[in-house]
Design a protein around this motif. Structure first.
Motif, PDB file in Angstrom:
ATOM      1  N   THR A 150       0.832  -1.207   0.000  1.00  0.00           N
ATOM      2  CA  THR A 150       0.000   0.000   0.000  1.00  0.00           C
ATOM      3  C   THR A 150       0.864   1.252   0.000  1.00  0.00           C
ATOM      4  O   THR A 150       0.598   2.207  -0.746  1.00  0.00           O
ATOM      5  N   ARG A 151       1.902   1.239   0.818  1.00  0.00           N
ATOM      6  CA  ARG A 151       2.783   2.398   0.939  1.00  0.00           C
ATOM      7  C   ARG A 151       3.492   2.692  -0.389  1.00  0.00           C
ATOM      8  O   ARG A 151       3.618   3.848  -0.799  1.00  0.00           O
ATOM      9  N   ASN A 161       0.950   4.033  -3.012  1.00  0.00           N
ATOM     10  CA  ASN A 161       0.586   5.419  -2.727  1.00  0.00           C
ATOM     11  C   ASN A 161       1.746   6.383  -2.919  1.00  0.00           C
ATOM     12  O   ASN A 161       1.557   7.604  -2.918  1.00  0.00           O
ATOM     13  N   TRP A 200       0.929   0.958  -9.735  1.00  0.00           N
ATOM     14  CA  TRP A 200      -0.100   0.770  -8.710  1.00  0.00           C
ATOM     15  C   TRP A 200      -1.009  -0.433  -8.986  1.00  0.00           C
ATOM     16  O   TRP A 200      -1.749  -0.866  -8.112  1.00  0.00           O
TER      17      TRP A 200
END
Length: 319
Positions: free
Chosen positions: A107-108, A111, A187
């Motif tokens: 996720t990091r 993002n 992503w």
């Protein structure tokens, strides 16, 4: 020549040890002075639960086990079984923590790619590599590289292709292959790569993006006790893989050296989980994890009438 080949095969065949019966294996342990305090339990354990070699792998943790003589010096078979069960219970508990860290890292990293950034990968099916198609980010109104291309080409292009290629039938990957000529944004790709590939992708970040990813903290050479590092991440990855493949984590030496010392796969992974959890979730797990492990040890001691404490899994004996 053909006859010589047959003779060689026969000689090679007869050098291989034949499989022993469970009774023979238990008899062998008795001759090495292991006390069989519960024959029925040990027999059924080897027959139905875990292999002989897996169980005996815990002998190095026993206080009086003599490596040179392969002598158990009257330790009990229930101690080996208890250590095996201890390993399994701790592994299940730690696996949950490694999964949380892995998901947070994905996720990091996803993002990290903002609206003014673009990182895409082009699948090259001829050379079986994943090429960097777009690779830029906006930093202080200046365009910079997101990924260090030389590092990417050296350590990741082939691995990333292999990971994505395995998931071609996943709806998201299939969509980008069909609609965008095999060009996949970071992503999207981040959801379909292995933990090991994820770590390599972090290694490929340029200094400016790695600094953003780590919030200014050093990644390769941490300066504080609770600051997460690359070695921590690789230790968590190794711990997770060992757990996933039902391997022993107690008493097994990690290949990673920390400040000139070797540690067990369990202990280095345990400490590394604490470091990354503190960084990712602002959650200090040092005491809570220790308490959970102590509870598991106490439960196991009660079940198998053993007297182990945390020192049995700390760092005193590794092989």
């Amino acid at each position: 020549m053909k006859r010589e080949g047959i003779l060689y095969v026969r000689k090679w065949y007869f050098r291989i040890k034949k499989s022993r019966t469970i009774e023979d294996r238990i008899d062998k342990l008795q001759k090495r002075h292991l006390l069989i305090d519960d024959y029925h339990l040990l027999y059924n354990y080897i027959k139905n639960v875990n292999t002989y070699y897996h169980i005996t792998g815990y002998r190095f943790l026993l206080d009086n086990y003599n490596v040179e003589e392969d002598d158990y010096h009257n330790h009990k078979c229930t101690e080996l079984i208890a250590l095996c069960e201890l390993d399994k219970k701790i592994s299940i508990m730690l696996f949950q923590e490694t999964r949380k860290i892995e998901e947070s890292l994905r996720t990091r990293l996803a993002n990290l790619c903002g609206q003014d950034d673009m990182v895409t990968f082009k699948l090259d099916d001829i050379h079986k590599i994943s090429l960097l198609k777009d690779n830029y980010c906006l930093v202080n109104n200046s365009t910079e590289k997101f990924i260090a291309e030389d590092t990417y080409n050296r350590i990741l292009s082939k691995t990333l292709y292999d990971d994505i290629n395995k998931t071609r039938e996943e709806p998201a990957i299939k969509h980008y292959i069909n609609a965008y000529n095999g060009i996949i944004p970071i992503w999207v790709a981040i959801n379909f790569i292995s933990f090991g590939t994820l770590i390599k992708l972090i290694d490929c970040l340029t200094t400016v993006k790695l600094n953003e990813f780590m919030e200014g903290k050093p990644y390769k050479k941490p300066k504080g006790l609770m600051i997460p590092s690359r070695v921590d991440l690789k230790s968590i990855h190794m711990l997770r893989n060992k757990i996933s493949h039902h391997s022993n984590i107690l008493g097994k030496q990690s290949p990673y050296i920390v400040k000139g010392k070797f540690y067990s796969i369990f202990f280095l992974g345990y400490i590394s989980i604490c470091h990354w959890s503190n960084f990712l979730f602002n959650e200090n797990l040092t005491l809570p994890l220790r308490q959970k492990i102590d509870e598991i040890i106490e439960e196991t001691n009660t079940e198998y009438n053993t007297k182990f404490d945390f020192s049995i899994i700390h760092n005193r004996k590794i092989k």
